[in-house]
Design a protein around this motif. Structure first.
Motif, short mmCIF file in Angstrom:
data_model
loop_
_atom_site.label_atom_id
_atom_site.label_comp_id
_atom_site.label_asym_id
_atom_site.label_seq_id
_atom_site.Cartn_x
_atom_site.Cartn_y
_atom_site.Cartn_z
N PHE A 176 0.87 -1.17 0.00
CA PHE A 176 0.00 0.00 0.00
C PHE A 176 0.91 1.22 0.00
CE2 PHE A 176 -2.39 3.48 1.67
CZ PHE A 176 -3.62 3.34 1.07
N GLY A 177 0.85 1.97 -1.07
CA GLY A 177 1.66 3.19 -1.16
C GLY A 177 0.78 4.41 -1.04
N CYS A 178 0.26 4.85 -2.17
CA CYS A 178 -0.56 6.07 -2.18
C CYS A 178 -2.05 5.76 -2.06
CB CYS A 178 -0.30 6.85 -3.47
SG CYS A 178 -0.84 5.98 -4.96
N GLN A 210 -1.19 5.77 -8.12
CA GLN A 210 -0.22 6.70 -8.69
C GLN A 210 1.24 6.32 -8.45
OE1 GLN A 210 -1.37 10.49 -7.09
NE2 GLN A 210 -3.16 10.65 -8.41
N CYS A 211 1.52 5.59 -7.38
CA CYS A 211 2.93 5.35 -7.04
C CYS A 211 3.47 4.03 -7.57
CB CYS A 211 3.14 5.42 -5.54
SG CYS A 211 2.49 4.02 -4.60
N GLY A 212 2.61 3.03 -7.76
CA GLY A 212 3.04 1.75 -8.34
C GLY A 212 3.46 0.69 -7.35
N ALA A 213 3.48 0.99 -6.07
CA ALA A 213 3.93 0.01 -5.08
C ALA A 213 3.02 -1.23 -5.02
CB ALA A 213 4.02 0.64 -3.70
N CYS A 214 1.80 -1.09 -5.45
CA CYS A 214 0.81 -2.17 -5.37
C CYS A 214 0.68 -2.96 -6.66
CB CYS A 214 -0.54 -1.59 -5.01
SG CYS A 214 -1.20 -0.52 -6.33
N THR A 215 1.57 -2.75 -7.61
CA THR A 215 1.42 -3.33 -8.95
C THR A 215 1.43 -4.86 -8.93
OG1 THR A 215 2.44 -1.39 -9.94
CG2 THR A 215 2.41 -3.39 -11.28
N GLN A 247 16.91 0.13 -1.96
CA GLN A 247 17.42 0.62 -0.68
C GLN A 247 16.38 0.30 0.37
OE1 GLN A 247 18.83 4.66 -0.97
NE2 GLN A 247 20.58 4.05 -2.17
N CYS A 248 15.29 1.05 0.40
CA CYS A 248 14.24 0.70 1.36
C CYS A 248 13.43 -0.48 0.82
CB CYS A 248 13.34 1.88 1.65
SG CYS A 248 12.07 2.23 0.41
N GLY A 249 13.35 -0.64 -0.49
CA GLY A 249 12.68 -1.78 -1.10
C GLY A 249 11.17 -1.64 -1.24
N TYR A 250 10.62 -0.53 -0.80
CA TYR A 250 9.16 -0.40 -0.82
C TYR A 250 8.61 -0.39 -2.24
CZ TYR A 250 4.75 0.36 1.47
OH TYR A 250 3.49 0.17 1.96
N CYS A 251 9.31 0.20 -3.17
CA CYS A 251 8.84 0.26 -4.55
C CYS A 251 9.22 -0.96 -5.35
CB CYS A 251 9.39 1.50 -5.24
SG CYS A 251 11.17 1.39 -5.59
N SER A 252 10.10 -1.80 -4.82
CA SER A 252 10.66 -2.90 -5.60
C SER A 252 9.60 -3.84 -6.15
CB SER A 252 11.66 -3.70 -4.76
OG SER A 252 12.73 -2.89 -4.38
N HIS A 282 6.48 4.82 -11.75
CA HIS A 282 6.67 4.18 -10.44
C HIS A 282 7.54 5.11 -9.60
CE1 HIS A 282 5.08 0.08 -11.13
NE2 HIS A 282 5.16 0.51 -12.37
N LEU A 283 7.06 5.43 -8.43
CA LEU A 283 7.81 6.34 -7.58
C LEU A 283 8.83 5.59 -6.74
CD1 LEU A 283 4.96 8.69 -6.35
CD2 LEU A 283 6.47 8.95 -8.32
N CYS A 284 10.05 6.09 -6.75
CA CYS A 284 11.13 5.56 -5.90
C CYS A 284 11.90 6.78 -5.41
CB CYS A 284 12.05 4.63 -6.68
SG CYS A 284 13.53 4.16 -5.75
N ARG A 285 11.94 6.91 -4.12
CA ARG A 285 12.63 8.07 -3.55
C ARG A 285 14.03 7.75 -3.10
NH1 ARG A 285 8.09 10.31 0.43
NH2 ARG A 285 9.87 11.48 1.16
N CYS A 286 14.46 6.50 -3.31
CA CYS A 286 15.79 6.10 -2.84
C CYS A 286 16.90 6.47 -3.81
CB CYS A 286 15.83 4.59 -2.61
SG CYS A 286 14.68 4.04 -1.34
N GLY A 287 16.56 6.71 -5.05
CA GLY A 287 17.59 7.11 -6.01
C GLY A 287 18.35 5.95 -6.61
N VAL A 288 17.75 4.78 -6.70
CA VAL A 288 18.43 3.63 -7.29
C VAL A 288 17.94 3.35 -8.71
CG1 VAL A 288 19.02 2.55 -5.10
CG2 VAL A 288 16.85 2.01 -6.20
N HIS A 289 17.43 4.36 -9.37
CA HIS A 289 16.84 4.17 -10.69
C HIS A 289 17.79 3.52 -11.68
CE1 HIS A 289 14.37 7.34 -8.82
NE2 HIS A 289 13.39 6.72 -9.44
N ASN A 290 19.04 3.94 -11.70
CA ASN A 290 20.00 3.35 -12.64
C ASN A 290 20.23 1.87 -12.34
OD1 ASN A 290 20.30 5.70 -14.08
ND2 ASN A 290 22.00 6.42 -12.81
#
Length: 154
Positions: A37-39, A43-48, A97-102, A131-139
């Protein structure tokens, strides 16, 4: 009201109203914690999750919209003993990093790689752009998807 649904290849009968968000059924009734459960607004994609080959936001998808299609969650991809190539690639590239968006990233990448075996970096970025990721591991995430694509192509 009871609803019949297939999740990760197994049939379940759940007691839920047709308008109940799929995410609630997956987490609360079936105990699947891969979808997050994200947003709560899709909108955030965590539940995909993947339904009929498409990446779908389960927080904004009512149970009634599933029909007879199979729902695949992160738990349906692989196991600790035999992880899916995407799960192995995310670990190898340290793409969390936090893994929430993974969860959402992996499931969206799964839908992408199922329809396109060797996507370009631009296609991967475009697929994961919402997909929102605030950890900065996009690359690292993009590298992980490319790594998984290579492994799946072998």
């Amino acid at each position: 009201m009871s609803s019949r649904m297939t999740v990760n290849g197994k049939t379940h009968v759940v007691q839920a109203e047709p308008g109940t968000p799929l995410l609630y059924v997956l987490r609360n009734d079936l105990g699947l914690n891969g979808p997050k459960f994200g947003c709560g607004l899709g909108q955030c994609g965590a539940c995909t999750v993947v339904i009929a080959g498409e990446a779908v936001r389960s927080c904004s998808t009512p149970l009634s919209a599933i029909g007879d299609d199979n729902v695949t969650t992160l738990e349906g991809l692989g196991s600790q003993d035999k992880p899916h190539p995407l799960q192995k690639a995310f670990l190898a590239e340290q793409a969390a990093q936090c893994g929430y968006c993974s969860n959402g990233m992996i499931m969206a990448a799964k839908a992408l790689l199922d329809r396109e075996r060797s996507p370009s970096e631009d296609v991967i970025k475009q697929t994961l752009a919402d997909h929102l990721c605030r950890c900065g591991v996009h690359n690292r995430i993009v590298r992980a998807v490319r790594r998984a694509a290579t492994e799946l192509a072998l």
